[in-house]
Enzyme design. Structure first.
Site, mmCIF file in Angstrom:
data_model
loop_
_atom_site.group_PDB
_atom_site.id
_atom_site.type_symbol
_atom_site.label_atom_id
_atom_site.label_comp_id
_atom_site.label_asym_id
_atom_site.label_seq_id
_atom_site.Cartn_x
_atom_site.Cartn_y
_atom_site.Cartn_z
ATOM 1 N N TYR A 449 -10.643 13.048 -2.799
ATOM 2 C CA TYR A 449 -9.479 12.170 -2.659
ATOM 3 C C TYR A 449 -8.214 12.987 -2.371
ATOM 4 O O TYR A 449 -7.418 12.658 -1.487
ATOM 5 C CB TYR A 449 -9.342 11.387 -3.966
ATOM 6 C CG TYR A 449 -8.230 10.389 -4.022
ATOM 7 C CD1 TYR A 449 -8.240 9.239 -3.245
ATOM 8 C CD2 TYR A 449 -7.162 10.576 -4.913
ATOM 9 C CE1 TYR A 449 -7.207 8.314 -3.329
ATOM 10 C CE2 TYR A 449 -6.134 9.649 -5.004
ATOM 11 C CZ TYR A 449 -6.161 8.526 -4.214
ATOM 12 O OH TYR A 449 -5.142 7.610 -4.304
ATOM 13 N N SER A 483 -3.434 -0.990 -10.549
ATOM 14 C CA SER A 483 -4.397 -1.643 -9.670
ATOM 15 C C SER A 483 -5.767 -1.275 -10.210
ATOM 16 O O SER A 483 -5.881 -0.525 -11.170
ATOM 17 C CB SER A 483 -4.246 -1.146 -8.225
ATOM 18 O OG SER A 483 -4.845 0.138 -8.100
HETATM 19 P P1 NAD Z 1 -6.809 -1.390 -4.523
HETATM 20 O O1 NAD Z 1 -8.219 -1.020 -4.761
HETATM 21 O O2 NAD Z 1 -6.243 -2.484 -5.341
HETATM 22 O O3 NAD Z 1 -6.602 -1.737 -3.017
HETATM 23 C C1 NAD Z 1 -7.227 -1.066 -1.965
HETATM 24 C C2 NAD Z 1 -7.799 -2.084 -1.004
HETATM 25 O O4 NAD Z 1 -8.374 -1.398 0.093
HETATM 26 C C3 NAD Z 1 -8.915 -2.920 -1.622
HETATM 27 O O5 NAD Z 1 -8.603 -4.305 -1.532
HETATM 28 C C4 NAD Z 1 -10.141 -2.564 -0.778
HETATM 29 O O6 NAD Z 1 -11.029 -3.673 -0.589
HETATM 30 C C5 NAD Z 1 -9.536 -2.110 0.499
HETATM 31 N N1 NAD Z 1 -10.428 -1.232 1.228
HETATM 32 C C6 NAD Z 1 -11.183 -0.228 0.727
HETATM 33 N N2 NAD Z 1 -11.893 0.341 1.701
HETATM 34 C C7 NAD Z 1 -11.595 -0.302 2.844
HETATM 35 C C8 NAD Z 1 -12.008 -0.141 4.173
HETATM 36 N N3 NAD Z 1 -12.901 0.790 4.512
HETATM 37 N N4 NAD Z 1 -11.502 -0.958 5.102
HETATM 38 C C9 NAD Z 1 -10.611 -1.911 4.770
HETATM 39 N N5 NAD Z 1 -10.179 -2.105 3.508
HETATM 40 C C10 NAD Z 1 -10.667 -1.312 2.556
HETATM 41 O O7 NAD Z 1 -5.945 -0.061 -4.702
HETATM 42 P P2 NAD Z 1 -4.371 0.259 -4.685
HETATM 43 O O8 NAD Z 1 -4.071 0.936 -5.956
HETATM 44 O O9 NAD Z 1 -3.604 -0.920 -4.287
HETATM 45 O O10 NAD Z 1 -4.339 1.390 -3.593
HETATM 46 C C11 NAD Z 1 -3.717 1.259 -2.332
HETATM 47 C C12 NAD Z 1 -3.517 2.654 -1.741
HETATM 48 O O11 NAD Z 1 -2.605 3.371 -2.547
HETATM 49 C C13 NAD Z 1 -4.751 3.509 -1.661
HETATM 50 O O12 NAD Z 1 -4.710 4.271 -0.471
HETATM 51 C C14 NAD Z 1 -4.625 4.415 -2.852
HETATM 52 O O13 NAD Z 1 -5.334 5.629 -2.697
HETATM 53 C C15 NAD Z 1 -3.153 4.634 -2.883
HETATM 54 N N6 NAD Z 1 -2.636 5.075 -4.168
HETATM 55 C C16 NAD Z 1 -2.565 4.233 -5.219
HETATM 56 C C17 NAD Z 1 -2.053 4.679 -6.414
HETATM 57 C C18 NAD Z 1 -1.889 3.769 -7.586
HETATM 58 O O14 NAD Z 1 -1.279 4.195 -8.578
HETATM 59 N N7 NAD Z 1 -2.372 2.547 -7.533
HETATM 60 C C19 NAD Z 1 -1.648 6.000 -6.542
HETATM 61 C C20 NAD Z 1 -1.716 6.848 -5.468
HETATM 62 C C21 NAD Z 1 -2.218 6.358 -4.276
#
Ligand code: NAD
Length: 710
Positions: A449, A483
């Site tokens: 990641y 999330s």
């Molecule tokens: P989440 O799991 O709630 O949302 C991610 C969404 O992406 C999901 O609905 C999933 O179905 C969709 N997804 C996964 N693979 C896919 C694909 N191949 N094609 C299309 N859709 C796909 O997670 P989140 O926390 O909302 O994360 C959103 C982004 O933010 C991610 O890139 C995550 O790595 C990044 N992020 C989140 C955090 C946090 O604190 N939540 C921290 C750092 C980075």
């Protein structure tokens, strides 16, 4: 014969700069009749600036408009004046005014012409203070063959004014007012005035304007000149000094009044068509109407909130989501994207669902095609889709590694490429990448990641350069939000405070037309926002022209590593240029190693604890479970604790319930110890350091933290 310079329309005039002090402000206030009853405008200890000071302060600029237009100066009168106030005028500083002539109107031969000049004035504090539109009536310049000015309707309410303000400019008023800048002879020299057809010198129109402004502020926003938003008027008649005046004010709307000023002896209108607006400044709302946004992974978490917020502000949104499990496995489901589309439509917005997988070329292309089919273009792309498959290195199988790289890094590539093509053709685009603190700073068990997330930073660094000349801006957000990706690693009491809604505003700024940056990384979450960047030290040139020895490098590691004077580069060329310059002129490179010791000593206890997590050696912490409590007394002191468990270190302010051991020290001694001037042993034996609890465990500190003063 002189003629108007028709070529001047639209050409920039200025900047014309003017510095002023509190004395200029007070002089102006006195010039327009303020005194003991309005001391705030006359007393430097609590000075406020009348809004009409603005126009007096840019008198020099107005003269430039006259000169540029080449009007016959013998025939000019100040016709109309509009002022829009954006920010309060500070009591001192430098004003910088830029503008242009926007239009000439022709009233016909012998009837005169109008010269319309517009300008914006900025203060040395960086803020835009006001916009002026001046209409100069050029009595002797009519008949050049231009169009006539459109007739403006202006109707006062058919009722008595709501407020009437009487005032009496003194017979000497112009002598005082002219010191604010308009030293034209007509207002001071009786002979000149007679020659111009007047009995005696006349009041400056802008002086009467200042009296009117005082009347309006005192009546509508008393003591709050900063609440003036607009003041417009037309100058209609001249006035002799000493003639009493009367300003009539009608409140016509919330925050809006119409006004005129009369010669109180004759009833003649001297300033007409007055508009005065007041109230708090209206913040311009960021609007996305007519723009098309693609948000990947928008069926849940952060992406859903971005999509909802963009749609609420007028964007047409493609809600992409594959609808898989947190690790990307399980059957794909359209329901996640559909639910968000339903939410957007229920709120009156426009959206379509897309269920394609970002991780393939076909998927990426299909997502952008969804945007083109439904809405005809793409303006905004937020690469947000993500999955997690955490494993420590040895257990990290190639499939686990690849699955994560495929969604985050390759996924962003697959969607961005077709979107970039559209954006490049149309000359506009906003792209947001999603990185993570795991990539920026490292996190145990997330090599896949973290690599993907840092890869996205590299992707942005280059794409921002490729997009620059096509109006495309690429930036990156590192969110922190509740999330399904974070629910098992976040304490429940914090989880509720981590609404994704906190991340969305900065993402929307990065997606907006007004986005001021390109190639930046921002951490965002829980209401906390900051910039993360790659800093590069100034470095040293070693080896004296030949290859330095291994030992020389070893001995100079501190200088090599110094971040003193570090820079953030926009692109490779800048960094390589610095290397070339350093190697070709090694004397210019400051050797930071000698300054390091004194230059970056800790100056507060807080700074020590802020630096502590960075000095933690996770490799030395295996199996260790301790909590050190620090109680630092005196200036800048306080309580902090440092908890080490499961190879992690948490440092926080406050008292821990049952620490393993507690260190008690005065802040001066503590800083001496941390800056290497006092050894822990000396401090302990000399009574400067008291240790309570399990004294032996205190020795773990040396093992757990790199004692490497920064
Ligand atoms: P989440 O799991 O709630 O949302 C991610 C969404 O992406 C999901 O609905 C999933 O179905 C969709 N997804 C996964 N693979 C896919 C694909 N191949 N094609 C299309 N859709 C796909 O997670 P989140 O926390 O909302 O994360 C959103 C982004 O933010 C991610 O890139 C995550 O790595 C990044 N992020 C989140 C955090 C946090 O604190 N939540 C921290 C750092 C980075």
């Amino acid at each position: 014969m002189m003629a108007l310079n028709l070529e001047a329309v639209g050409k920039p005039i200025g900047p014309v700069d003017k510095s002023y002090t509190w004395k200029d402000v007070v002089l102006y206030s006195l010039g327009v009749g303020a005194g003991f009853s309005e001391l705030d405008y006359c007393y430097e200890k609590r000075l406020k600036v009348l809004p009409s000071f603005s126009i007096a302060a840019i008198f020099d600029f107005l003269a430039h408009i006259g000169a540029t237009s080449n009007v016959n100066l013998a025939g000019i009168l100040h016709g109309e004046q509009s002022l829009v106030f954006h920010n309060p005028i500070p009591p001192e500083g430098t004003l910088s005014t830029k503008g242009r002539i926007v239009k000439y109107y022709d009233k016909g031969p012998g009837k005169g012409a109008l010269v319309i000049g517009e300008s914006d004035t900025y203060h040395s504090n960086g803020k835009k203070l006001f916009t002026s539109v001046i209409t100069i009536f050029a009595r002797l310049d009519g008949g050049f063959g231009g169009e006539n000015a459109p007739k403006k309707e202006f109707v006062f309410p058919d009722r008595e004014p709501d407020i009437v303000v009487d005032d009496s400019p003194s017979v000497n008023q112009p002598l005082l007012y002219r010191l604010s800048g308009d030293i034209f002879d007509l207002h001071v020299d009786p002979e000149f005035a007679k020659m111009a057809g007047f009995e005696k010198p006349i009041m400056h129109g802008l002086c009467t304007h200042g009296f009117a402004c005082r009347a309006l502020v005192n009546a509508l926003i008393p003591g709050m000149p900063e609440k003036a938003r607009r003041m417009d008027c037309r100058f209609t008649k001249t006035l002799y000094p000493g003639t009493p005046i009367r300003t009539l004010i009608w409140k016509v709307d919330e925050g809006k009044a119409l006004w005129k000023t009369l010669n109180a002896e004759t009833g003649d209108v001297v300033i007409d068509h007055g508009v005065f607006e007041y109230g708090d400044p209206v913040r311009e709302r960021l609007d996305f109407s007519g723009q098309v946004a693609v948000v990947t992974g928008a069926g849940a978490g952060l992406g859903r909130v971005y999509a909802l917020e963009l749609a609420k502000r007028g964007a047409k949104v493609v809600v992409n989501d594959l609808g898989a499990a947190r690790d990307g496995t399980g059957p794909a489901s359209s329901s996640a994207a559909d639910r968000v589309v339903d939410e957007i439509r229920a709120a009156g917005g426009e959206a379509v669902a897309d269920y394609n997988n970002v991780a393939t070329r076909e998927g990426g292309e299909a997502i952008i095609r969804s945007a083109l089919d439904a809405f005809g273009t793409v303006d905004i792309l937020i690469n947000n889709a993500g999955i997690l498959r955490d494993k420590s290195m040895v257990k990290m199988e190639p499939e686990t590694w690849k699955a994560v790289i495929d969604v985050h890094l390759n996924g962003a590539y697959h969607v961005t490429r077709p979107a970039f093509k559209v954006m490049k053709e149309k000359g506009y685009g906003r792209i947001v990448m999603t990185t993570s603190a795991a990539g920026l700073y490292g996190n145990f068990g997330q090599t896949n990641y973290a690599s993907a997330k840092m890869g996205l930073v590299g992707f942005m660094n280059t794409l921002k350069l490729e997009g620059e000349k096509y109006g495309i801006r690429v930036n990156t957000v590192a969110p922190l939000a509740a999330s399904r990706l974070t629910e098992d690693v976040t304490p429940p009491e914090l989880f509720v405070r981590m609404k994704p809604e906190y991340v969305a505003p900065i993402v929307l700024v990065l997606c907006s037309k007004q986005c001021p940056v390109n190639g930046r990384i921002y951490n965002a979450g829980m209401g906390f926002y900051n910039r993360a960047a790659i800093w590069t030290g100034t470095g040293v040139v070693l080896g004296k022209g030949s290859v330095p020895s291994v030992e020389e490098i070893r001995d100079r590691m501190q200088a090599i590593a110094s971040l003193k004077g570090a820079k953030v580069y926009h692109q490779l060329n800048e960094q390589v240029a610095d290397v070339y310059a350093a190697v070709l002129n090694p004397k210019d490179v400051v050797d930071a190693s000698t300054e390091e010791e004194s230059g970056s000593a800790f100056t507060s206890a807080k700074a020590v604890f802020d630096a502590m997590p960075g000095a933690f050696r996770a490799d030395a912490a295996k199996g260790i479970d301790v909590v050190f409590q620090y109680r630092i007394s005196g200036d800048g002191g306080g309580d902090w604790f440092c908890a080490v468990k499961d190879g992690q270190c948490q440092v926080a302010a406050g008292l821990y319930e049952k620490p393993t051991c507690t260190f008690l020290m005065a802040s001066g001694d503590f800083l001496d110890m941390m800056n290497g001037k006092l050894s822990p042993m000396q401090a302990y034996t000399g009574g400067k350091l008291r240790i309570e609890g399990e004294i032996m465990k205190s020795q773990l500190i040396e093992k757990l933290f790199r004692i490497d003063r920064k």
